[in-house]
Design an enzyme around this catalytic site. Structure first.
Site, PDB file in Angstrom:
ATOM      1  N   ARG A 137      66.240 186.249 102.325  1.00 39.60           N
ATOM      2  CA  ARG A 137      67.344 186.677 101.747  1.00 39.60           C
ATOM      3  C   ARG A 137      67.986 185.531 101.002  1.00 39.60           C
ATOM      4  O   ARG A 137      68.455 185.176 100.140  1.00 39.60           O
ATOM      5  CB  ARG A 137      68.249 187.211 103.176  1.00 39.60           C
ATOM      6  CG  ARG A 137      69.678 187.048 102.721  1.00 39.60           C
ATOM      7  CD  ARG A 137      70.475 187.784 104.060  1.00 39.60           C
ATOM      8  NE  ARG A 137      71.856 187.438 104.085  1.00 39.60           N
ATOM      9  CZ  ARG A 137      72.404 186.961 105.041  1.00 39.60           C
ATOM     10  NH1 ARG A 137      72.791 186.111 105.544  1.00 39.60           N
ATOM     11  NH2 ARG A 137      74.403 186.719 104.262  1.00 39.60           N
ATOM     12  N   HIS A 147      69.721 185.085  97.449  1.00 42.06           N
ATOM     13  CA  HIS A 147      70.785 184.139  97.603  1.00 42.06           C
ATOM     14  C   HIS A 147      70.882 182.869  96.392  1.00 42.06           C
ATOM     15  O   HIS A 147      71.639 182.264  95.799  1.00 42.06           O
ATOM     16  CB  HIS A 147      71.285 183.844  98.589  1.00 42.06           C
ATOM     17  CG  HIS A 147      72.006 184.886  99.239  1.00 42.06           C
ATOM     18  ND1 HIS A 147      73.430 184.875 100.471  1.00 42.06           N
ATOM     19  CD2 HIS A 147      71.489 186.312  99.454  1.00 42.06           C
ATOM     20  CE1 HIS A 147      73.596 185.874 100.372  1.00 42.06           C
ATOM     21  NE2 HIS A 147      72.763 186.424 100.242  1.00 42.06           N
ATOM     22  N   ASN A 151      76.933 182.703 102.740  1.00 43.66           N
ATOM     23  CA  ASN A 151      75.721 182.003 103.374  1.00 43.66           C
ATOM     24  C   ASN A 151      76.262 181.266 104.617  1.00 43.66           C
ATOM     25  O   ASN A 151      74.955 180.857 104.650  1.00 43.66           O
ATOM     26  CB  ASN A 151      75.286 180.888 102.743  1.00 43.66           C
ATOM     27  CG  ASN A 151      74.473 181.239 100.911  1.00 43.66           C
ATOM     28  OD1 ASN A 151      74.166 182.977 101.568  1.00 43.66           O
ATOM     29  ND2 ASN A 151      74.667 180.421 100.418  1.00 43.66           N
ATOM     30  N   HIS A 183      66.994 195.834 102.122  1.00 42.23           N
ATOM     31  CA  HIS A 183      66.859 195.555 103.225  1.00 42.23           C
ATOM     32  C   HIS A 183      66.062 196.507 104.603  1.00 42.23           C
ATOM     33  O   HIS A 183      66.478 196.879 105.271  1.00 42.23           O
ATOM     34  CB  HIS A 183      68.867 196.558 103.029  1.00 42.23           C
ATOM     35  CG  HIS A 183      69.390 195.919 102.522  1.00 42.23           C
ATOM     36  ND1 HIS A 183      70.211 196.473 102.023  1.00 42.23           N
ATOM     37  CD2 HIS A 183      69.442 194.455 101.851  1.00 42.23           C
ATOM     38  CE1 HIS A 183      71.067 195.550 101.510  1.00 42.23           C
ATOM     39  NE2 HIS A 183      70.585 194.524 101.565  1.00 42.23           N
TER      40      HIS A 183
END
Length: 319
Positions: free
Chosen positions: A61, A65, A93, A190
């Site tokens: 992740r 990001h 975040n 995911h």
């Protein structure tokens, strides 16, 4: 074995087509200057995962990001300074964690090859290792990224939100040069991790004027989520796993999505367009097809052009 060979040849094709505005990335970038970089980073990631089962999802992740804001330049790793809030303190975040794994890997790099390996490359490699060590595919990561010096919390509002519909997702990905195919493949990330209630409350409470719960959600699944996340629940750590095997990188995410057991609106959105729905069905039916597509899209995403200018000596601060 055939699948591994297929992925390897696919990676070669993708790498040969990657051309960046600055120095081109190369899988052999550290072969002469820091030959043990990759194996050392893998060891640090492995140690982190042994101590904390959430590390793999966190690193994947974090890389996503990072790449979606200023390209893959390690800007997500910088600490806030004074009243200048950095990306890691931006609203989307706040729940990012496991930064210590990247910092530990950087310390090892500085011992072995001072000033050679960028934080951005460490993060890209760590994300790959997180997938591979969770039972997913592995691939040769193109390297040679430089670290950026700019990190702004407000920029994180450009990240795709879990409440996005298919047109919003398409717009967000296309801005980064990523296709609808990339969207479906990368959403497969995911398969790892956990979500706090706040990211999916919109689907299980006050969904619309007509219904409290998103009608596309499996009723028994929705009922379980409502128990875990009551309407006025403010429990900080309450939430749900993103799929049935949250520490294993597999294609369960797609199978559950077709059963109405996805967590986010952005997951469910993949079934609202014919192209993306067909890919969800394809990946649910074949883990090999998913792995192949995921590798291709990860290399593409991690090669988004960036404005990095230095090799940071500490990933938390600019030189």
């Amino acid at each position: 074995m055939a699948a591994i060979l297929l992925i390897t040849s696919l990676v070669t094709i993708i790498l040969s087509s990657i051309s960046l505005s600055s120095t081109a990335l190369s899988v052999n970038h550290y072969q002469q200057t820091c030959p043990k970089a990759e194996s050392t980073i893998t060891k640090v990631v492995k140690n982190g995962m042994v101590n904390d089962k959430t590390v793999a999802a966190a690193l994947l992740r974090m890389h996503f990001h990072d790449c979606f804001i200023r390209g893959c330049d390690g800007s997500v790793l910088l600490n806030s300074k004074g009243n200048k809030q950095a990306e890691k303190d931006g609203p989307p975040n706040i729940s990012l964690h496991a930064f210590y794994v990247i910092n530990d890997a950087k310390k090892e790099m500085e011992k072995m090859c001072p000033g050679v390996v960028s934080c951005a490359d460490i993060l890209a490699l760590a994300a790959r290792d997180a997938v591979a060590l969770s039972g997913g595919p592995t691939w040769d990561v193109p390297k040679g990224r430089k670290d950026g010096r700019i990190s702004k919390a407000n920029d994180t509002l450009q990240l795709p939100f879990p409440t996005f519909n298919i047109s919003q997702l398409q717009q967000s990905f296309s801005k980064r040069g990523l296709s609808m195919d990339d969207l479906v493949a990368l959403s497969g990330g995911h398969t790892l991790g956990f979500s706090h209630c706040s990211s999916f409350q919109n689907r299980i409470h006050n969904f619309s004027n007509k219904t409290d719960v998103d009608p596309s959600m499996n009723p028994s699944f929705a009922s379980k989520l409502r128990q875990v996340c009551p309407k006025h629940n403010n429990a900080k750590n309450a939430g749900a796993n993103l799929d049935s095997s949250p520490t294993v990188f597999d294609n369960a995410y797609y199978k559950l999505l077709l059963q109405g057991k996805s967590i986010f609106s952005s997951d469910q959105a993949l079934l609202t367009a014919s192209r993306t729905k067909a890919l969800v069905q394809k990946f649910a039916a074949s883990q090999e097809e998913f792995y192949e597509a995921f590798v291709k899209s990860m290399i593409k995403m991690s090669s988004i052009s960036r404005g990095g200018t230095e090799i940071r000596l500490d990933c938390r601060v600019v030189n």
